[in-house]
Design an enzyme around this catalytic site. Structure first.
Site, mmCIF file in Angstrom:
data_model
loop_
_atom_site.group_PDB
_atom_site.id
_atom_site.type_symbol
_atom_site.label_atom_id
_atom_site.label_comp_id
_atom_site.label_asym_id
_atom_site.label_seq_id
_atom_site.Cartn_x
_atom_site.Cartn_y
_atom_site.Cartn_z
ATOM 1 N N GLU A 47 31.533 27.412 77.456
ATOM 2 C CA GLU A 47 32.977 27.171 77.602
ATOM 3 C C GLU A 47 33.416 26.149 76.582
ATOM 4 O O GLU A 47 32.713 25.155 76.349
ATOM 5 C CB GLU A 47 33.320 26.586 78.988
ATOM 6 N N GLU B 51 28.642 24.776 85.920
ATOM 7 C CA GLU B 51 28.873 23.322 85.925
ATOM 8 C C GLU B 51 28.251 22.662 87.156
ATOM 9 O O GLU B 51 28.945 22.012 87.946
ATOM 10 C CB GLU B 51 30.377 23.019 85.852
HETATM 11 C C1 BGP Z 1 35.656 24.233 83.747
HETATM 12 C C2 BGP Z 1 35.434 25.401 84.639
HETATM 13 C C3 BGP Z 1 36.235 26.607 84.342
HETATM 14 C C4 BGP Z 1 37.578 26.342 83.729
HETATM 15 C C5 BGP Z 1 37.606 25.191 82.757
HETATM 16 C C6 BGP Z 1 38.976 24.760 82.302
HETATM 17 O O1 BGP Z 1 35.468 23.084 84.485
HETATM 18 O O2 BGP Z 1 34.079 25.809 84.609
HETATM 19 O O3 BGP Z 1 36.228 27.388 85.492
HETATM 20 O O4 BGP Z 1 38.575 26.366 84.627
HETATM 21 O O5 BGP Z 1 36.930 24.074 83.240
HETATM 22 O O6 BGP Z 1 39.557 23.955 83.249
HETATM 23 P P1 BGP Z 1 41.026 24.169 83.791
HETATM 24 O O7 BGP Z 1 41.083 25.564 84.266
HETATM 25 O O8 BGP Z 1 41.168 23.203 84.878
HETATM 26 O O9 BGP Z 1 41.927 23.906 82.657
#
Ligand code: BGP
Length: 484
Positions: free
Chosen positions: A382, A187
């Site tokens: 993701e 990201e």
């Molecule tokens: C993205 C990241 C991940 C993951 C995901 C879900 O921004 O790349 O590392 O954490 O979001 O977010 P969260 O864990 O805050 O629910």
């Protein structure tokens, strides 16, 4: 039958990389074992100031009275054997995971790598390969050696490129033939808001524009460097970038809203314009010039970026975004991944435990947007929904999770089959429960596999198959034909 009532995503291409995603900083734990050095994510605390630290507004400190969830994650470091078995049982074709840089170079400054760290990942990659699971490796997922961050102030300094290049060269050589798919930074566009993702704490906001331009440029150069290095090591290597995605919608059909949505998306595309198309777009250069911001281009940088573009684009998708140009219009804010958004009334009834909205069709819009702009292979690195799960008699009934994924698989199927998008694979986030990046909680669960641990890092860390585990197994076995 409505769009999302379908129970089959027939027509998925052969060889599609079904799998799941995790990251060292949120899963691995073992923070002070195996010769690992401290990583800056080891200092992101739980508590009310977590966001101030993450967003780079407050310096991270090591306080013995605080809890730092990245230090334990889901303890993948000690459970990886059984985790790989579980992924294999689900039929994964691919696992996205990251290497913790400070496990390889504890301070980031060493010439020689930490052998134990290299060996750890070698064993994991070998085990994956034995099960026919392709590793997709993120070189940097929200963690840098703390010592580097302290020494250089993160990516503000161009020196970071050399340290990163040495690290990439080391792991690229060590895992040649074992790893073929690489991502340069997780990201990368998140640094626009969360400076700590660039290893930067900026207590004085006045410097914001200049510092942001500098660290972004250095990360772009480093990403291009990784492309060059990994291609040189093995021409079979495929290197991708990774951005936080989600198409932006206008709140109203007022031209001002449409333009604002366009500008928002253009801001998101800026990162892929540089890494995938190889150049800063004209609008960005003009905006920087207008603001009087100097980008630290050195001779040859322009050509270098143009020459070493990525082979594919990967992204995270959780939801679309919504903007409105008029502050007077009553529009509520919604929670979401990294970037702020307004609450979309058409998605209203689909809100989740953490109030992230759900928009599966937005995934198709997002895929089409990248495809039409770059004509490169894409990868959904993701996607998912964090929810509250209860373990009862060894079972977890997570129907909401299945429903979310089913909708998104339908949308990505249509992007491939109807729109002609070249989509390489799909790795839903947190395929095994892990620590949330935003909240630091364990109870925000995305996994097909339940991990018995709480927000304090207490529990047996035993693994349990959720209902979604069997469902996803069936989806993969039928190559998407059976989503029932
Ligand atoms: C993205 C990241 C991940 C993951 C995901 C879900 O921004 O790349 O590392 O954490 O979001 O977010 P969260 O864990 O805050 O629910």
């Amino acid at each position: 039958m409505s769009y999302f009532d379908r129970t089959s995503a027939a027509g998925m291409p052969e060889g599609f990389l079904w799998g799941g995603a995790l990251a060292a900083n949120q899963a691995e734990g073992g923070w002070n074992e195996g010769g690992r050095g401290m990583s800056h994510s080891d200092l992101i605390p739980q508590g009310s100031d977590r966001w101030d630290v993450m967003f780079g507004r407050q310096k991270p400190v090591d306080d013995p009275d605080r809890l730092y969830p990245c230090r334990w994650g889901n303890d993948f470091f000690h459970h990886w054997h059984e985790d790989v078995e579980l992924f294999a049982e689900m039929g994964f074709k691919c696992l996205r995971l990251s290497i913790c840089w400070s496990r390889i170079f504890p301070t980031g400054m060493e010439t020689e790598p930490n052998g134990e760290g290299l060996e750890f990942y070698r064993q994991v990659f070998e085990a994956l390969r034995e099960h026919g699971i392709e590793p997709l490796v993120t070189l940097s997922h929200y963690d840098y050696p703390l010592a580097l961050v302290e020494r250089y102030g993160g990516w503000q300094s161009r020196e970071m490129i050399e340290r990163y290049a040495h690290y990439v060269e080391t792991v690229g050589r060590a895992y040649q033939g074992l790893v073929r798919y690489w991502l340069t930074f997780n990201e990368i566009n998140s640094v626009a808001l969360s400076y700590l993702n660039a290893g930067v704490t900026l207590e004085d906001e006045r410097d914001r524009a200049a510092v942001t331009a500098a660290f972004s440029h250095h990360m772009f150069m480093a990403s291009a460097r990784a492309v060059e290095i990994l291609h040189k090591i093995d021409s079979a290597n495929k290197v991708g970038c990774m951005v936080a995605a989600g198409a932006t919608y206008p709140y109203r059909c007022a031209p001002e809203d449409v333009w604002l949505a366009y500008e928002e998306d253009r801001g998101r595309y800026f990162y892929t314009d540089v890494m995938a198309a190889g150049a800063y777009p004209a609008w960005k250069l003009r905006a920087l010039e207008k603001e009087g911001v100097h980008v630290p281009f050195e001779p040859g940088d322009t050509e270098y970026l143009a020459e070493h573009t990525v082979d594919f684009i990967s992204f995270s998708y959780y939801c679309s975004r919504l903007v409105c140009a008029d502050d007077q219009v009553i529009a509520e804010k919604a929670e979401g991944n990294v970037f702020p958004t307004l609450r979309n009334p058409y998605l209203k009834d689909k809100e989740t435990a953490w109030k992230w909205q759900i928009d599966a069709l937005g995934l198709r819009v997002t895929l089409a947007g990248y495809h039409d702009r770059y004509h490169l292979p894409l990868f959904i690195a993701e996607n998912g929904v964090g929810g509250l799960d209860a373990l009862e008699d060894g079972k977890v009934h997570d129907a909401y999770h299945i429903d979310y994924l089913r909708r998104h698989i339908l949308a990505l199927r249509d992007a491939i089959v109807e729109d002609g998008v070249d989509l390489m694979g799909y790795t839903p986030w947190g395929c095994i429960d892990l620590v949330s990046a935003s909240t630091g909680q364990m109870k925000k669960r995305y996994g097909f596999v339940y991990v018995d641990a709480d927000d304090m890092g207490k529990g047996t860390f035993d693994r349990y198959r959720k209902d979604s585990f069997c469902w996803y197994q069936k989806v993969i076995a039928s190559n998407g034909e059976d989503l029932s």
